[in-house]
Scaffold this active site. Structure first.
Site: not given
Ligand code: FRU
Length: 501
Positions: A47-48, A64, A108, A167, A224
């Site tokens: 992901n991120d 991620q 992240s 976070r 986020e």
């Molecule tokens: C955004 C998120 C962040 C978090 C991460 C977890 O997509 O939810 O806020 O740090 O992904 O994978």
């Protein structure tokens, strides 16, 4: 679809997993939806983008990552590098959850370069005995050889007055101090940005307070992935607010990524926007972007985003054991008070053989024979403001993935309604953007399962698609348009690298 048990989702990567993940990767490589010029997950789910930076002569991007399958399980960081933002190399696992402060994953974070060290700040996500989320901000440091060491203790502990959602630290330096901007949710369930400062990266972090955005007291229930970056003389603030969809604002995506251009008043903890809040992307699949900066670019920043979105899933590849890519790097600049977004310069070299060319509406070259290339770049100019319709990956006479422009309303639309695989239909299968100016030019990047449309050097629409073997035709219409289609080069090796050796 595979049902994941808690235990399976909680797996942490180990040397002994190499064999089975190598087999998984061999299968994944066969997928018709793997990209040839996008950063894509090696296995499992990405992901991120995290820690996007320029260090030691290279671009570094971490993502991620849950290595074992297409599910949001225990998050690790995976590392990729590039010398030119076009060719990317898999470097292997970067960070895995090992301390009690990250018992539910390494979430992240961002990077800061100092004295030949790449500092990485990230969120240690934990679940307590009652399953409640508690988040800590952690520090790791990478040396020039790529060795990463983690600090055992957090640099920032959970703050009272806020829920467990605290976070995605973004670290930056300004006015003689380091600062961390953190996404948070207050006890009234409203999104907030917290600002911490310190004279040192390793310790001394103090909460200065909430960074407020003038004229925008409250919207959304959680912010986020904040990022703040000086682009030329202006500041660019970006983050991904959750809770706009419910109000029907902006777009119908589950979550969006927004930006403000303006001034940063650190003393008074204020961001003073010049202009309105805007979306960074108007397509279906774009979230949690972050910027990197290189001194030579001076008045520019590079942006990478997750080519996906939270609460969405992508069943065609989920079933194959992988999910997601990163979007192409975009060059950001602020010109005349507006944010310009262009594909990174190096992407020019993606264009190989020209297979189609039309000038002022008449075809000069056509080696497509009606067949849509699975990876190509389309350069379109629209000198007489004509209506346009492009049907990519269409099955027979259906619309396929349709990109259209209506000159009378200045609206560009991307529509995936007619595709065999319509992913996340609960959020709608059409996206539109009304342009401020008539459509002059579009650059369209297609890479097997991605379409990114750059419009007038400013507006971008990013969408995932999963064309099947029966969806392979292409049709185009537009009076007086100039259109060139070039086959795309392969710049990302789909090789299996799990550990740095
Ligand atoms: C955004 C998120 C962040 C978090 C991460 C977890 O997509 O939810 O806020 O740090 O992904 O994978």
């Amino acid at each position: 679809m595979q049902k994941w048990t808690r235990e399976e989702k909680d797996q942490i990567l180990n040397e002994r997993d190499e064999k089975r993940l190598s087999l998984l990767h061999q299968q994944i490589r066969q997928s018709i939806w793997r990209g040839q010029y996008h950063i894509q997950t090696v296995t499992g789910l990405m992901n991120d983008p995290n820690g996007f930076s320029f260090f030691n002569g290279k671009w570094h991007l971490f993502y991620q990552w849950f290595p074992f399958g297409a599910v949001h399980g225990m998050k690790h960081w995976y590392h990729v590098t590039s010398e030119d933002l076009l060719h990317w190399k898999n470097e292997g696992l970067a960070i895995k959850p090992t301390t009690p402060y990250e018992n539910d994953g390494c979430f992240s974070g961002s990077a800061y370069v100092k004295d030949n060290v790449l500092y990485l700040v990230y969120t240690g996500n934990t679940k307590d005995d009652y399953g409640r989320m508690v988040e800590y901000q952690m520090l790791a440091a990478m040396d020039q050889e790529g060795r990463i060491g983690k600090d055992a203790k957090p640099i920032i502990y959970p703050q009272s007055g806020y829920t467990g959602h605290q976070r995605d630290p973004h670290i930056f330096y300004e006015k003689g101090k380091y600062h961390i901007l953190l996404g948070a949710q207050n006890e009234n369930h409203e999104g907030r940005l917290l600002l911490f400062s310190s004279r040192h990266i390793r310790d001394g972090w103090k909460l200065m307070g909430e960074l407020t955005i003038e004229g925008y007291p409250s919207f959304g229930y959680m912010y986020e992935c904040p990022d703040i970056q000086k682009v030329g003389r202006q500041w660019l603030l970006l983050f991904s607010p959750q809770g706009l969809h419910e109000k029907g604002d902006l777009t119908t995506n589950s979550y969006q990524s927004v930006y403000f251009i303006g001034d940063l008043d650190l003393e008074n903890l204020k961001f003073i926007p010049k202009g309105e809040m805007k979306l960074l992307d108007y397509g279906f699949d774009f979230y949690a972007p972050q910027c990197a900066f290189q001194k030579e670019y001076r008045d520019k920043a590079v942006l990478e985003g997750w080519f996906g979105c939270s609460d969405c899933c992508y069943p065609p590849t989920d079933e194959e054991g992988w999910a997601n890519m990163q979007t192409l790097p975009r060059m950001l600049s602020i010109e005349g008070g507006r944010l310009k977004q262009r594909p990174a310069k190096a992407l020019k070299a993606l264009r190989k053989d020209v297979v189609f060319e039309a000038f002022e509406g008449s075809i000069r070259t056509n080696r497509l024979f009606g067949r849509m290339p699975s990876a190509c770049v389309m350069d379109l100019e629209n000198p007489s403001d004509s209506d346009i319709r492009l049907n990519l990956f269409a099955k027979n006479l259906e619309r396929g993935f349709e990109i259209s422009y209506n000159a009378s309303t200045k609206t560009v639309a991307c529509d995936r309604t007619d595709m065999v695989h319509v992913v996340n239909p609960e959020y709608g299968s059409r996206r539109e953007v009304v342009l401020d100016e008539p459509l002059k030019k579009m650059e369209i990047f297609v890479d097997h399962s991605t379409v990114e449309v750059f419009i007038n050097d400013e507006t971008v629409m990013s969408s995932r698609i999963f064309p099947t073997a029966s969806e392979h035709s292409v049709r185009m219409s537009g009076r007086d348009i100039n259109l060139k289609i070039s086959l795309a080069d392969t710049t990302v090796n789909d090789d299996f690298v799990l550990f740095r050796r």
